[in-house]
Design an enzyme around this catalytic site. Structure first.
Site, PDB file in Angstrom:
ATOM      1  N   ALA A  19       1.054  -1.483   0.071  1.00 49.12           N
ATOM      2  CA  ALA A  19       0.066   0.226  -0.293  1.00 49.12           C
ATOM      3  C   ALA A  19       1.089   1.371   0.377  1.00 49.12           C
ATOM      4  O   ALA A  19       1.918   1.546   0.705  1.00 49.12           O
ATOM      5  CB  ALA A  19      -0.544   0.232   1.245  1.00 49.12           C
ATOM      6  N   ASP A  20       0.267   1.916  -1.095  1.00 46.16           N
ATOM      7  CA  ASP A  20       1.315   3.545  -1.158  1.00 46.16           C
ATOM      8  C   ASP A  20       0.445   4.530  -0.463  1.00 46.16           C
ATOM      9  O   ASP A  20      -0.672   4.253   0.622  1.00 46.16           O
ATOM     10  CB  ASP A  20       1.519   3.954  -2.280  1.00 46.16           C
ATOM     11  CG  ASP A  20       0.482   4.224  -2.705  1.00 46.16           C
ATOM     12  OD1 ASP A  20      -0.856   3.921  -2.996  1.00 46.16           O
ATOM     13  OD2 ASP A  20       0.327   4.352  -4.827  1.00 46.16           O
ATOM     14  N   SER A  21       0.762   5.640  -0.631  1.00 49.29           N
ATOM     15  CA  SER A  21       0.294   6.407   0.854  1.00 49.29           C
ATOM     16  C   SER A  21      -1.691   6.912   0.189  1.00 49.29           C
ATOM     17  O   SER A  21      -2.382   6.879   0.137  1.00 49.29           O
ATOM     18  CB  SER A  21       0.584   8.120   1.018  1.00 49.29           C
ATOM     19  OG  SER A  21       1.057   8.772  -0.514  1.00 49.29           O
TER      20      SER A  21
END
Length: 141
Positions: A94-96
């Site tokens: 997961a990225d931001s």
């Protein structure tokens, strides 16, 4: 008390003893200065430490399970992917932006509002589940 410490230190300066005395007497102060006959000025500064008290309480298993299913859906994880309370969003890829979408999904599913500061503290499924239960209890009160 500060004057007596400075006078004692000026009479015979021992760096180790002075550190002990200053630490013991001035633990709540940010800066201490005194004179000695060997040195013209000695200044000791302490940096305030940021003490954080974190109270942990485990969320209900059903909350953790629901968070896991929302995370799986938002990240499009394969059905066989095992998630637990310790699962970190970053380790799941997961990225931001994904994290923002996860938080939005949690807000919708649990009918809560997560403020930005709290959202930034969420790193694991357990963090999210604990926050959700806290917000649900606050909303009910």
């Amino acid at each position: 008390m500060a004057h007596s410490l400075a006078t004692a230190a000026a009479a015979s300066f021992s760096p180790a003893a002075a550190r002990r005395q200053v630490t013991n007497v001035f633990s709540s102060r940010s800066s201490v200065s005194f004179q000695s006959h060997r040195m013209t000025s000695v200044s000791i500064r302490s940096r305030p430490s940021s003490l954080r008290l974190k109270i942990c309480c485990s969320a209900k298993q059903e909350t953790i399970d629901k968070v896991c299913s929302i995370v799986k859906e938002q990240l499009a994880l394969p059905d066989g992917t095992a998630l637990s309370g310790e699962s970190k969003f970053a380790e799941l890829g997961a990225d931001s932006l994904d994290t923002v979408e996860i938080v939005m999904g949690l807000e919708e599913a649990f009918n809560i509002t997560v403020d930005e500061t709290s959202a930034q503290d969420i790193a694991t499924v357990q963090d999210a589940a604990d926050l959700i239960e806290k917000l649900v209890l606050e909303k009910a009160a």
